[in-house]
Motif scaffolding. Structure first.
Motif, PDB file in Angstrom:
ATOM      1  N   ALA A  61       0.715  -1.023  -0.145  1.00 35.60           N
ATOM      2  CA  ALA A  61      -0.048  -0.024   0.071  1.00 35.60           C
ATOM      3  C   ALA A  61       0.916   1.271  -0.037  1.00 35.60           C
ATOM      4  O   ALA A  61       0.348   2.384  -0.704  1.00 35.60           O
ATOM      5  CB  ALA A  61      -1.120   0.246   1.268  1.00 35.60           C
ATOM      6  N   SER A  62       1.885   1.206   0.592  1.00 35.16           N
ATOM      7  CA  SER A  62       2.891   2.547   0.516  1.00 35.16           C
ATOM      8  C   SER A  62       3.663   2.690  -0.508  1.00 35.16           C
ATOM      9  O   SER A  62       4.371   3.532  -0.701  1.00 35.16           O
ATOM     10  CB  SER A  62       3.819   2.350   1.824  1.00 35.16           C
ATOM     11  N   THR A  63       3.573   1.842  -1.597  1.00 33.72           N
ATOM     12  CA  THR A  63       4.325   1.858  -2.723  1.00 33.72           C
ATOM     13  C   THR A  63       3.285   2.207  -3.956  1.00 33.72           C
ATOM     14  O   THR A  63       2.169   2.326  -3.683  1.00 33.72           O
ATOM     15  CB  THR A  63       4.943   0.554  -3.002  1.00 33.72           C
ATOM     16  N   SER A  64       3.862   2.248  -5.065  1.00 29.96           N
ATOM     17  CA  SER A  64       2.834   2.520  -6.375  1.00 29.96           C
ATOM     18  C   SER A  64       2.609   1.166  -6.935  1.00 29.96           C
ATOM     19  O   SER A  64       2.012   1.349  -8.076  1.00 29.96           O
ATOM     20  CB  SER A  64       3.680   3.763  -7.273  1.00 29.96           C
ATOM     21  N   TYR A  65       2.732   0.007  -6.285  1.00 36.80           N
ATOM     22  CA  TYR A  65       2.914  -1.208  -7.008  1.00 36.80           C
ATOM     23  C   TYR A  65       1.601  -2.065  -6.415  1.00 36.80           C
ATOM     24  O   TYR A  65       1.011  -1.627  -5.323  1.00 36.80           O
ATOM     25  CB  TYR A  65       4.101  -2.132  -6.669  1.00 36.80           C
ATOM     26  N   GLU A  66       1.150  -3.128  -7.249  1.00 35.97           N
ATOM     27  CA  GLU A  66      -0.002  -3.936  -6.781  1.00 35.97           C
ATOM     28  C   GLU A  66       0.346  -5.365  -7.641  1.00 35.97           C
ATOM     29  O   GLU A  66       1.040  -5.266  -8.818  1.00 35.97           O
ATOM     30  CB  GLU A  66      -1.141  -3.517  -7.440  1.00 35.97           C
ATOM     31  N   VAL A  67      -0.115  -6.494  -7.112  1.00 36.81           N
ATOM     32  CA  VAL A  67       0.220  -7.703  -7.417  1.00 36.81           C
ATOM     33  C   VAL A  67      -0.971  -8.426  -7.871  1.00 36.81           C
ATOM     34  O   VAL A  67      -2.175  -8.154  -7.204  1.00 36.81           O
ATOM     35  CB  VAL A  67       1.161  -8.734  -6.589  1.00 36.81           C
ATOM     36  N   THR A  68      -0.953  -9.196  -8.901  1.00 39.18           N
ATOM     37  CA  THR A  68      -2.146 -10.046  -9.106  1.00 39.18           C
ATOM     38  C   THR A  68      -1.562 -11.337  -9.347  1.00 39.18           C
ATOM     39  O   THR A  68      -0.561 -11.651  -9.984  1.00 39.18           O
ATOM     40  CB  THR A  68      -2.862  -9.675 -10.600  1.00 39.18           C
ATOM     41  N   LEU A  69      -2.297 -12.396  -9.143  1.00 45.31           N
ATOM     42  CA  LEU A  69      -1.997 -13.685  -9.129  1.00 45.31           C
ATOM     43  C   LEU A  69      -2.111 -14.295 -10.661  1.00 45.31           C
ATOM     44  O   LEU A  69      -2.939 -14.289 -11.601  1.00 45.31           O
ATOM     45  CB  LEU A  69      -3.012 -14.668  -8.408  1.00 45.31           C
ATOM     46  N   LEU A  70      -0.813 -14.929 -11.153  1.00 39.56           N
ATOM     47  CA  LEU A  70      -0.917 -15.449 -12.563  1.00 39.56           C
ATOM     48  C   LEU A  70      -0.772 -16.853 -12.472  1.00 39.56           C
ATOM     49  O   LEU A  70      -1.609 -17.690 -13.118  1.00 39.56           O
ATOM     50  CB  LEU A  70       0.654 -15.380 -13.151  1.00 39.56           C
ATOM     51  N   LEU A  71      -0.321 -17.509 -11.503  1.00 39.97           N
ATOM     52  CA  LEU A  71      -0.313 -18.985 -11.224  1.00 39.97           C
ATOM     53  C   LEU A  71       0.080 -19.400  -9.706  1.00 39.97           C
ATOM     54  O   LEU A  71       0.950 -18.952  -9.077  1.00 39.97           O
ATOM     55  CB  LEU A  71       0.734 -19.584 -12.087  1.00 39.97           C
ATOM     56  N   GLY A  72      -0.665 -20.365  -8.918  1.00 34.03           N
ATOM     57  CA  GLY A  72      -0.116 -20.561  -7.706  1.00 34.03           C
ATOM     58  C   GLY A  72      -1.656 -20.885  -7.061  1.00 34.03           C
ATOM     59  O   GLY A  72      -2.998 -20.516  -7.707  1.00 34.03           O
ATOM     60  N   CYS A  73      -1.474 -20.851  -5.685  1.00 36.03           N
ATOM     61  CA  CYS A  73      -2.473 -20.844  -4.840  1.00 36.03           C
ATOM     62  C   CYS A  73      -2.941 -19.460  -4.306  1.00 36.03           C
ATOM     63  O   CYS A  73      -2.219 -18.671  -4.768  1.00 36.03           O
ATOM     64  CB  CYS A  73      -2.325 -21.477  -3.479  1.00 36.03           C
TER      65      CYS A  73
END
Length: 74
Positions: A61-73
């Protein structure tokens, strides 16, 4: 010890300065390894517990980044 592995896309990453993302994700409880892959803009993450995408994005949240799941659980 059983582990979970995820491959995550990182949005917002425009340079090879991956340290803020790597450090934030390593601070999430259960995360034991984070390998950043730039310029492909993805993360290989290993955890010892189920880790939600929401928890990972909360850590970022304190960065300008976000992740989304590509593969895995999770």
């Amino acid at each position: 010890m059983e582990t979970n592995e995820m491959i995550l896309a990182v949005t917002g990453m425009t340079s090879d300065d991956c340290a803020p993302v790597e450090q934030a994700l390593k601070n999430v409880p259960g995360v034991v390894a984070v390998e950043m892959v730039y310029p492909e803009r993805f993360v290989w993450l290993t955890s010892t517990t189920d880790v939600s995408i929401d928890a990972l994005n909360d850590a970022l949240a304190s960065t300008s980044y976000e992740v989304t799941l590509l593969l895995g659980c999770c």
